[in-house]
Motif scaffolding. Sequence first.
Motif, PDB file in Angstrom:
ATOM      1  N   PHE A   1     -24.134  18.564  -1.906  1.00 10.44           N
ATOM      2  CA  PHE A   1     -24.856  17.727  -0.936  1.00 10.44           C
ATOM      3  C   PHE A   1     -26.365  17.899  -1.071  1.00 10.44           C
ATOM      4  O   PHE A   1     -27.132  16.952  -0.848  1.00 10.44           O
ATOM      5  N   ALA A   2     -26.798  19.117  -1.416  1.00 13.32           N
ATOM      6  CA  ALA A   2     -28.235  19.332  -1.631  1.00 13.32           C
ATOM      7  C   ALA A   2     -28.725  18.512  -2.818  1.00 13.32           C
ATOM      8  O   ALA A   2     -29.821  17.930  -2.792  1.00 13.32           O
ATOM      9  N   VAL A   3     -27.893  18.448  -3.861  1.00 14.86           N
ATOM     10  CA  VAL A   3     -28.244  17.614  -5.013  1.00 14.86           C
ATOM     11  C   VAL A   3     -28.287  16.146  -4.594  1.00 14.86           C
ATOM     12  O   VAL A   3     -29.164  15.376  -5.024  1.00 14.86           O
TER      13      VAL A   3
ATOM     14  N   SER B   1     -24.030   7.370  -2.021  1.00 12.54           N
ATOM     15  CA  SER B   1     -23.965   7.487  -0.562  1.00 12.54           C
ATOM     16  C   SER B   1     -22.533   7.333  -0.060  1.00 12.54           C
ATOM     17  O   SER B   1     -22.097   8.075   0.834  1.00 12.54           O
ATOM     18  N   ASP B   2     -21.773   6.386  -0.616  1.00 15.58           N
ATOM     19  CA  ASP B   2     -20.401   6.175  -0.163  1.00 15.58           C
ATOM     20  C   ASP B   2     -19.551   7.424  -0.377  1.00 15.58           C
ATOM     21  O   ASP B   2     -18.827   7.866   0.525  1.00 15.58           O
ATOM     22  N   VAL B   3     -19.644   7.997  -1.562  1.00  9.81           N
ATOM     23  CA  VAL B   3     -18.826   9.172  -1.872  1.00  9.81           C
ATOM     24  C   VAL B   3     -19.237  10.360  -1.004  1.00  9.81           C
ATOM     25  O   VAL B   3     -18.392  11.064  -0.431  1.00  9.81           O
ATOM     26  N   CYS B   4     -20.538  10.597  -0.866  1.00 12.87           N
ATOM     27  CA  CYS B   4     -21.015  11.763  -0.113  1.00 12.87           C
ATOM     28  C   CYS B   4     -20.723  11.625   1.375  1.00 12.87           C
ATOM     29  O   CYS B   4     -20.288  12.587   2.027  1.00 12.87           O
ATOM     30  N   TYR B   5     -20.940  10.429   1.925  1.00 10.47           N
ATOM     31  CA  TYR B   5     -20.671  10.247   3.347  1.00 10.47           C
ATOM     32  C   TYR B   5     -19.183  10.365   3.653  1.00 10.47           C
ATOM     33  O   TYR B   5     -18.791  10.916   4.689  1.00 10.47           O
ATOM     34  N   ARG B   6     -18.348   9.844   2.764  1.00  8.69           N
ATOM     35  CA  ARG B   6     -16.909   9.959   2.990  1.00  8.69           C
ATOM     36  C   ARG B   6     -16.470  11.421   2.960  1.00  8.69           C
ATOM     37  O   ARG B   6     -15.712  11.879   3.822  1.00  8.69           O
TER      38      ARG B   6
END
Length: 679
Positions: free
Chosen positions: A310-312, A343-348
Amino acid sequence: TGGKDRRSGLILTIPLCLEQTSMDELSVTLDYLLSIPSEKCKARGFTVIVDGRKSQWNVVKTVVLMLQNVVPAEVSLVCVVKPDEFWDKKVTHFCFWKEKDRLGFEVILVSANKLTRYIEPCQLTEDFGGTLTYDHMDWLNKRLVFEKFTKESTSLLDELALINNGSDKGTQQEKERSIDLNFLPSVDPETVLQTGHELLSELQQRRFNGSDGGVSWSPMDDELLAQPQVMKLLDSLREQYTRYQEVCRQRSKRTQLEEIQQKVMQVVNWLEGPGSEQLRTQWGIGDSIRASQALQQKHEEIESQHSEWFAVYVELNQQIAALLNAGDEEDLVELKALQQQLSDVCYRQASQLEFRQNLLQAALEFHSVAQDLSQQLDGLLGMLCVDVAPADGASIQQTLKLLEEKLKSVDLGLQGLREKGQSLLDQISNQASWAYGKDVTIENKENVDHIQGVMEDMQLRKQRCEDMVDVRRLKMLQMVQLFKCEEDAAQAVEWLSELLDALLKTHIRLGDDAQETKVLLEKHRKFVDVAQSTYDYGRQLLQATVVLCQSLRCTSRSSGDTLPRLNRVWKQFTITSEERVHRLETAVAFHSSAEKILQECPEQPEAFNEMEQFDEIEAVGKSLLDRLTVPVVYPDGSEQYFGSPSDMASAAEHIREKMKLVSLKKQQLRQPEATTPES
């Protein structure tokens, strides 16, 4: 200096000194100074002041002649300030007069104090008796700053123009090669711009404030072209520097774009692969605090691994946003697609982690509330199983208050458990939406059954405790009432004792006459009524204690002692009251008879024919005196006197005084009877 003559022409001051003056340097200086004003200003001509007060005539003459070569057309008037000990008048007069036509300007020899005839005092400096404020060192420093800025900014403009123009021409390869060769200017543009802004601010401040602001004024206003030149150079610098920054951003953006694409795919591949697999294996909520804490610890390990990626993501998102703000049209579509995918992958994945964390936290809170409620129920049950043996009513009230507080705490705890349980059930019902297609019905059913079973068990335990609390509350309230009755009965005994003590110590007077004695007798009867009410109140309270003891199946600790004490005090009060009544009634009879005899008219001796009345009054008085010396004797053999001996002596003395008056009256009535036979 900035001073002007009466034709609005600038004043040029040439101060000469005792040292040798270099004409070459003076010529160069004049050329420099004359290059500063605008053409419009030059057209108005100059007035030159040659300060020769500290120089020789030959030097002054040379300087005046030199003005012909340097500024012949611009000079309108030359004022030579002569010293106090002037040179040879014939020589000087002859020479200037001789050269007047050839010079092309008028030369005037004048003393310093006479200079104001040709120039206004406000346009002259203090050296010539004027009021114009001028600081040459300040002017010189500002000119140095101005010219340094002019030089650096001109050079920087050439370099930036070369870089910017090179980036606008040729192919992409030529553009990159041009940028690499001329990437860094020789001077920092920010520093040059800052210097220019500071210089412009100084010039504008001096222009609007002048000498009134306490700062020495120097002639660098619009007329001398300093401020417009600085503004023009600053505008050009800002324009070129903005283009230069755009070139640098374009080059940096192209390099970043490739790096971003590679990093985005690394993040997406890990989150959709190993990261998602870790979450698929975690569904339980635990059946206790310890089990929930273990699951939380495991989840924190999973979150720790995700946080690195997530930091990346945050860093990549910032880079993409920066490129979108400064990117070209052809890069916008690709950048937005990368940003959307990332954004889609990280938010999910973050939503799944947050949901799991919230679920485990809710389970931990539910088990914590259940454990606290269980401990509260155990404590309440233990308190109810211990028999009540309070020492007094206050301790019973305190115990009852503690019992109510514990029951209220249990109610709040059970309500909190229901709220936590329902919230946890709601979250579990939404768990299927995050299951990645896995059937979690079995796991959910086990969790739901466990939560509902805990809540039902706590409800049953709480109901049993409530029933026991109702029984204990009734018993304790009866005990409070019992202690209250006993305390009030003891208080009634104390009040009755105080009334008895007041009767013996303060109810002493028998009255000075029949009227007063009757008033005292009436007050005594009211006093007895108060005592009777107190006694009746105590009896009623003791009867109530008997009833409560029968209900509680216990023996009163104090009523057995209180009733005899109440009866004993009441008996003593009754005997004392009767004695008081007897004394007051005797005193009324005594005072009434004595007052009747003493008030009869002596001219009616027939009213006293019978001397028996006097004997009866004396007998009543003696009886009353004897009664005052006798104590009150109680059934237990104890004795009490009314008041102190001095109080009784005072009352007896008054009775004796009245008996003496009666005796004297008796003698007066007998005297006529004794004198009648003699006559």
